[in-house]
Write an enzyme that holds these catalytic residues in place. Sequence first.
Site, PDB file in Angstrom:
ATOM      1  N   TYR A  58       9.750 -18.086  -2.100  1.00 32.31           N
ATOM      2  CA  TYR A  58       9.926 -16.655  -1.850  1.00 32.31           C
ATOM      3  C   TYR A  58       8.562 -15.975  -1.778  1.00 32.31           C
ATOM      4  O   TYR A  58       8.292 -15.193  -0.867  1.00 32.31           O
ATOM      5  CB  TYR A  58      10.779 -16.039  -2.961  1.00 32.31           C
ATOM      6  CG  TYR A  58      10.957 -14.552  -2.842  1.00 32.31           C
ATOM      7  CD1 TYR A  58      11.900 -14.014  -1.972  1.00 32.31           C
ATOM      8  CD2 TYR A  58      10.181 -13.677  -3.599  1.00 32.31           C
ATOM      9  CE1 TYR A  58      12.055 -12.637  -1.847  1.00 32.31           C
ATOM     10  CE2 TYR A  58      10.336 -12.302  -3.487  1.00 32.31           C
ATOM     11  CZ  TYR A  58      11.275 -11.789  -2.614  1.00 32.31           C
ATOM     12  OH  TYR A  58      11.425 -10.437  -2.491  1.00 32.31           O
ATOM     13  N   LYS A  62       6.887 -13.903   1.418  1.00 26.97           N
ATOM     14  CA  LYS A  62       6.434 -12.511   1.345  1.00 26.97           C
ATOM     15  C   LYS A  62       4.935 -12.401   1.604  1.00 26.97           C
ATOM     16  O   LYS A  62       4.479 -11.445   2.248  1.00 26.97           O
ATOM     17  CB  LYS A  62       6.814 -11.889  -0.006  1.00 26.97           C
ATOM     18  CG  LYS A  62       8.318 -11.671  -0.164  1.00 26.97           C
ATOM     19  CD  LYS A  62       8.877 -10.772   0.939  1.00 26.97           C
ATOM     20  CE  LYS A  62      10.343 -10.421   0.719  1.00 26.97           C
ATOM     21  NZ  LYS A  62      10.841  -9.474   1.718  1.00 26.97           N
TER      22      LYS A  62
END
Length: 196
Positions: A58, A62
Amino acid sequence: MTAIDTDVNAVKRMFEVNVFGPMQMVHHFHDMLIQASGAIVNIGSIGGVVPYMYGASYNASKAALHHYSNTLRLEMSPFNVKVITVISGEVGTNILKNDVHRKLPEGSYYSPLAAEFEDHVQRTPQTTSRFEYASNVVSQSLRSSPAAWFWTGSATGIIRFLDMFAWRTIWDFFFYRDFNLNKVKEAHLANAKKNT
């Protein structure tokens, strides 16, 4: 999930949503954005700034979005199109709902932290209301000169401060301690000693 235990196919799906989705939107709608002197708002995360444990995939998605947005902001500036990267803290959403039954895989090097991992995925973090978050993002986006990086949501103040003024690896110290990585190190050393 830990980086070494991650299902890479799941990561590909995450990148499809978090990185390639925004890229495709810009690719397909750039004419309209340029004609309107519009704004592109990409939803980033503090995970793209700090090495938050169990979030390598994740965090990477990002971070990729952050850097794509940085370059996009420069490239769209001749056309008077604003690009805002929102660095989101913890927001009261359902994002953690799918993780509550997640466990470390059998034989993981992180098995000594199995109980802590389960506690982590079942946690109820301190969050910012999604309505407050949305209001902040919209009002920032409508400004004539919005911030290039707009930090909003729980914990963003302290993370922004440390990211700006502390050494780059300060997070290693905090997370090593907070996630009890010494327990993994001790188990690894004991296992290595037993196998020699």
